[in-house]
Design a protein around this motif. Structure first.
Motif, PDB file in Angstrom:
ATOM      1  N   ALA A  13       0.818  -1.208   0.000  1.00  0.00           N
ATOM      2  CA  ALA A  13       0.000   0.000   0.000  1.00  0.00           C
ATOM      3  C   ALA A  13       0.853   1.259   0.000  1.00  0.00           C
ATOM      4  O   ALA A  13       2.018   1.251   0.406  1.00  0.00           O
ATOM      5  CB  ALA A  13      -0.919  -0.002   1.215  1.00  0.00           C
ATOM      6  N   THR A  14       0.252   2.358  -0.446  1.00  0.00           N
ATOM      7  CA  THR A  14       0.867   3.681  -0.378  1.00  0.00           C
ATOM      8  C   THR A  14       0.153   4.501   0.687  1.00  0.00           C
ATOM      9  O   THR A  14      -1.076   4.624   0.657  1.00  0.00           O
ATOM     10  CB  THR A  14       0.787   4.400  -1.729  1.00  0.00           C
ATOM     11  N   THR A  15       0.911   5.044   1.608  1.00  0.00           N
ATOM     12  CA  THR A  15       0.348   5.862   2.677  1.00  0.00           C
ATOM     13  C   THR A  15       1.146   7.159   2.786  1.00  0.00           C
ATOM     14  O   THR A  15       2.300   7.232   2.352  1.00  0.00           O
ATOM     15  CB  THR A  15       0.388   5.126   4.024  1.00  0.00           C
ATOM     16  N   ALA A  16       0.518   8.182   3.371  1.00  0.00           N
ATOM     17  CA  ALA A  16       1.172   9.479   3.536  1.00  0.00           C
ATOM     18  C   ALA A  16       1.642   9.655   4.972  1.00  0.00           C
ATOM     19  O   ALA A  16       0.969   9.221   5.922  1.00  0.00           O
ATOM     20  CB  ALA A  16       0.225  10.605   3.150  1.00  0.00           C
ATOM     21  N   ASP A  17       2.791  10.293   5.148  1.00  0.00           N
ATOM     22  CA  ASP A  17       3.278  10.576   6.494  1.00  0.00           C
ATOM     23  C   ASP A  17       2.695  11.898   6.993  1.00  0.00           C
ATOM     24  O   ASP A  17       1.795  12.482   6.364  1.00  0.00           O
ATOM     25  CB  ASP A  17       4.811  10.579   6.530  1.00  0.00           C
ATOM     26  N   ASP A  18       3.203  12.404   8.102  1.00  0.00           N
ATOM     27  CA  ASP A  18       2.649  13.609   8.715  1.00  0.00           C
ATOM     28  C   ASP A  18       2.812  14.848   7.843  1.00  0.00           C
ATOM     29  O   ASP A  18       2.077  15.829   8.007  1.00  0.00           O
ATOM     30  CB  ASP A  18       3.318  13.855  10.076  1.00  0.00           C
ATOM     31  N   THR A  19       3.787  14.804   6.904  1.00  0.00           N
ATOM     32  CA  THR A  19       4.009  15.951   6.020  1.00  0.00           C
ATOM     33  C   THR A  19       3.244  15.820   4.709  1.00  0.00           C
ATOM     34  O   THR A  19       3.327  16.700   3.854  1.00  0.00           O
ATOM     35  CB  THR A  19       5.501  16.105   5.706  1.00  0.00           C
ATOM     36  N   GLY A  20       2.534  14.700   4.538  1.00  0.00           N
ATOM     37  CA  GLY A  20       1.806  14.475   3.302  1.00  0.00           C
ATOM     38  C   GLY A  20       2.611  13.766   2.239  1.00  0.00           C
ATOM     39  O   GLY A  20       2.114  13.545   1.120  1.00  0.00           O
ATOM     40  N   THR A  21       3.845  13.383   2.556  1.00  0.00           N
ATOM     41  CA  THR A  21       4.688  12.677   1.598  1.00  0.00           C
ATOM     42  C   THR A  21       4.207  11.242   1.429  1.00  0.00           C
ATOM     43  O   THR A  21       4.061  10.527   2.427  1.00  0.00           O
ATOM     44  CB  THR A  21       6.152  12.664   2.069  1.00  0.00           C
ATOM     45  N   PRO A  22       3.947  10.797   0.197  1.00  0.00           N
ATOM     46  CA  PRO A  22       3.489   9.412   0.000  1.00  0.00           C
ATOM     47  C   PRO A  22       4.641   8.422   0.042  1.00  0.00           C
ATOM     48  O   PRO A  22       5.696   8.643  -0.553  1.00  0.00           O
ATOM     49  CB  PRO A  22       2.868   9.469  -1.398  1.00  0.00           C
ATOM     50  N   TRP A  23       4.452   7.326   0.759  1.00  0.00           N
ATOM     51  CA  TRP A  23       5.432   6.252   0.856  1.00  0.00           C
ATOM     52  C   TRP A  23       4.771   4.944   0.436  1.00  0.00           C
ATOM     53  O   TRP A  23       3.696   4.608   0.932  1.00  0.00           O
ATOM     54  CB  TRP A  23       5.964   6.110   2.282  1.00  0.00           C
ATOM     55  N   THR A  24       5.414   4.223  -0.475  1.00  0.00           N
ATOM     56  CA  THR A  24       4.885   2.938  -0.943  1.00  0.00           C
ATOM     57  C   THR A  24       5.691   1.809  -0.331  1.00  0.00           C
ATOM     58  O   THR A  24       6.930   1.842  -0.326  1.00  0.00           O
ATOM     59  CB  THR A  24       4.939   2.844  -2.474  1.00  0.00           C
ATOM     60  N   ALA A  25       5.003   0.807   0.175  1.00  0.00           N
ATOM     61  CA  ALA A  25       5.656  -0.343   0.796  1.00  0.00           C
ATOM     62  C   ALA A  25       6.032  -1.369  -0.269  1.00  0.00           C
ATOM     63  O   ALA A  25       5.245  -1.660  -1.171  1.00  0.00           O
ATOM     64  CB  ALA A  25       4.733  -0.981   1.828  1.00  0.00           C
ATOM     65  N   TYR A  26       7.240  -1.902  -0.154  1.00  0.00           N
ATOM     66  CA  TYR A  26       7.719  -2.980  -1.016  1.00  0.00           C
ATOM     67  C   TYR A  26       8.378  -4.026  -0.127  1.00  0.00           C
ATOM     68  O   TYR A  26       9.256  -3.694   0.678  1.00  0.00           O
ATOM     69  CB  TYR A  26       8.741  -2.481  -2.043  1.00  0.00           C
ATOM     70  N   THR A  27       7.971  -5.267  -0.276  1.00  0.00           N
ATOM     71  CA  THR A  27       8.588  -6.355   0.482  1.00  0.00           C
ATOM     72  C   THR A  27       9.597  -7.075  -0.400  1.00  0.00           C
ATOM     73  O   THR A  27       9.254  -7.553  -1.485  1.00  0.00           O
ATOM     74  CB  THR A  27       7.530  -7.349   0.984  1.00  0.00           C
ATOM     75  N   ALA A  28      10.833  -7.137   0.068  1.00  0.00           N
ATOM     76  CA  ALA A  28      11.891  -7.815  -0.688  1.00  0.00           C
ATOM     77  C   ALA A  28      11.702  -9.321  -0.599  1.00  0.00           C
ATOM     78  O   ALA A  28      11.459  -9.869   0.480  1.00  0.00           O
ATOM     79  CB  ALA A  28      13.256  -7.421  -0.139  1.00  0.00           C
ATOM     80  N   THR A  29      11.802 -10.004  -1.722  1.00  0.00           N
ATOM     81  CA  THR A  29      11.721 -11.455  -1.730  1.00  0.00           C
ATOM     82  C   THR A  29      13.113 -12.059  -1.543  1.00  0.00           C
ATOM     83  O   THR A  29      14.130 -11.355  -1.581  1.00  0.00           O
ATOM     84  CB  THR A  29      11.113 -11.974  -3.043  1.00  0.00           C
ATOM     85  N   GLU A  30      13.154 -13.362  -1.378  1.00  0.00           N
ATOM     86  CA  GLU A  30      14.431 -14.052  -1.155  1.00  0.00           C
ATOM     87  C   GLU A  30      15.368 -13.945  -2.353  1.00  0.00           C
ATOM     88  O   GLU A  30      16.576 -14.167  -2.212  1.00  0.00           O
ATOM     89  CB  GLU A  30      14.171 -15.522  -0.839  1.00  0.00           C
ATOM     90  N   HIS A  31      14.840 -13.578  -3.523  1.00  0.00           N
ATOM     91  CA  HIS A  31      15.681 -13.458  -4.720  1.00  0.00           C
ATOM     92  C   HIS A  31      16.645 -12.283  -4.644  1.00  0.00           C
ATOM     93  O   HIS A  31      17.529 -12.153  -5.490  1.00  0.00           O
ATOM     94  CB  HIS A  31      14.805 -13.320  -5.967  1.00  0.00           C
ATOM     95  N   THR A  32      16.488 -11.398  -3.662  1.00  0.00           N
ATOM     96  CA  THR A  32      17.351 -10.225  -3.552  1.00  0.00           C
ATOM     97  C   THR A  32      18.613 -10.474  -2.735  1.00  0.00           C
ATOM     98  O   THR A  32      19.483  -9.606  -2.664  1.00  0.00           O
ATOM     99  CB  THR A  32      16.592  -9.063  -2.883  1.00  0.00           C
ATOM    100  N   VAL A  33      18.758 -11.654  -2.129  1.00  0.00           N
ATOM    101  CA  VAL A  33      19.827 -11.899  -1.148  1.00  0.00           C
ATOM    102  C   VAL A  33      21.219 -11.771  -1.776  1.00  0.00           C
ATOM    103  O   VAL A  33      21.491 -12.310  -2.854  1.00  0.00           O
ATOM    104  CB  VAL A  33      19.662 -13.290  -0.501  1.00  0.00           C
ATOM    105  N   SER A  34      22.102 -11.092  -1.065  1.00  0.00           N
ATOM    106  CA  SER A  34      23.450 -10.783  -1.542  1.00  0.00           C
ATOM    107  C   SER A  34      24.430 -11.922  -1.313  1.00  0.00           C
ATOM    108  O   SER A  34      24.289 -12.680  -0.346  1.00  0.00           O
ATOM    109  CB  SER A  34      23.963  -9.541  -0.808  1.00  0.00           C
TER     110      SER A  34
END
Length: 274
Positions: A13-34
Motif C-alpha cells: 500500500a501507499t500511505t502518507a506521512d505527517d508531512t503528506g509525503t506518499p510512501w509505498t511499501a515494497y517487500t523484498a523477496t528471497e531473490h534479492t539476497v546478496s
C-alpha cells in the motif's frame, strides 16, 4: 523468509506521512539476497527499485539519461518504504530523487536521476563502433571454452536469479547477463528497470580479486545511457581499478545485442577477508 514469486519485490500500500509525503511499501523477496551475507540485499535489486520509483514520477515526452544509486547501508531483506519526487522540474531537463527506508525509518538507499526531453537526433547518432567491436557478441558467448570462474566464486539467491553467458577467459572482464525476475511483481519492467536489475554485476565481472579472499563492496552505482537497451540480455565490459589505500573503482561499458548503450561506474570499499 520464503516467497513463491518471480520478482524481487512485492508492492504494498501507499500511505502518507505527517508531512503528506506518499510512501509505498515494497517487500523484498528471497531473490534479492546478496553474496556478501544472507540478511541483506545485493545492490542490484534496490537500484532497480529506485529506478522504478523515479520513472513512475518522470514527466512524459522524454526519458531518464542517468541514474545514480547511493547505498547508504545494508539493505535488509524485509519490507521497505519508498518515496520519489521531482526536485527540479523543467520542460527540457528535470532532476528526480527517490528515498528508501527500512522498517525502523533508517534511510538505506537514495537514488537520483536526470530526465531529458526526447528529440529526433538519428542523423547524428554515434553507436560507438570501436567499443562494440571489442565486446564478444552474445551469439559467441557461453560456449564450451567460456570462462565460468565467475559462477564458481559467487553465490546467493540474487546470483541464482540470473542467467549468464560467460566469454572465453582470453578476453577477460566481459559477461552477458539477464534476470529471470521482474523488479516488482505484477508490473512490467521498463528498459531502464530491467537494465538496473543487473548493472551492479559489473563489480566482479573483471575477476582480478578472489571474493573468497577480498571484499570489494560498492558504495554506489551510476549508470548513464545514450540509448535505451533492447531485449533481455545485457553485455558488461568491466575494468576493476584498485588503489593503495583500501578503495577502488569499477568502470564498465554496457551493451545490448545491437551494440553499446551506456556506461557504469562504482566506487568500492576494498578489504582483505580473514
Amino acid at each position: 523468509m520464503s516467497y513463491i514469486t518471480d520478482a524481487y519485490f512485492l508492492q504494498g500500500a501507499t500511505t502518507a506521512d505527517d508531512t503528506g509525503t506518499p510512501w509505498t511499501a515494497y517487500t523484498a523477496t528471497e531473490h534479492t539476497v546478496s553474496p556478501w551475507g544472507p540478511d541483506f540485499q545485493h545492490g542490484a535489486p534496490p537500484s532497480a527499485l529506485v529506478t522504478h520509483a523515479m520513472e513512475g514520477i518522470a514527466p512524459d515526452g522524454g526519458r531518464l539519461v542517468r541514474v545514480t544509486t547511493e547505498l547508504l547501508g545494508a539493505v535488509p531483506v524485509a519490507q521497505l518504504h519508498v518515496t520519489a519526487r521531482v526536485v527540479r522540474p523543467g520542460r527540457r531537463v528535470s532532476y528526480l530523487e527517490a528515498v528508501v527506508v527500512d522498517g525502523s525509518g533508517r534511510e538505506v538507499v537514495r537514488g537520483s536521476a536526470w530526465w531529458v526531453r526526447s528529440d529526433d537526433t538519428t542523423d547524428v547518432e554515434n553507436p560507438g563502433v570501436p567499443a562494440a567491436a571489442a565486446m564478444v557478441p552474445l551469439s559467441q558467448a557461453g560456449g564450451p571454452d567460456a570462462d565460468t570462474s565467475f559462477l564458481a566464486t559467487w553465490s546467493g539467491a540474487f546470483i541464482d536469479s540470473l542467467d549468464f553467458r560467460p566469454v572465453p577467459p582470453t578476453v577477460g572482464g566481459q559477461l552477458w547477463v539477464r534476470s529471470r525476475m521482474a523488479v516488482v511483481a505484477g508490473v512490467e519492467d521498463t528498459p531502464w528497470s530491467r537494465l538496473m536489475s543487473v548493472a551492479d554485476v559489473a563489480n566482479g565481472t573483471d575477476r582480478v580479486l578472489d571474493p573468497r579472499e577480498w571484499q570489494f563492496m560498492n558504495t554506489d552505482l551510476t549508470v548513464s545511457l545514450h540509448r535505451l537497451p533492447v531485449g533481455g540480455w545485457t553485455g558488461i565490459q568491466a575494468e576493476a581499478n584498485f588503489g593503495p589505500d583500501g578503495t577502488g573503482l569499477t568502470i564498465g561499458r554496457l551493451f545490448d545485442e545491437k551494440g553499446p548503450v551506456g556506461s557504469t561506474t562504482q566506487s568500492l570499499l576494498l578489504q582483505r577477508l580473514g
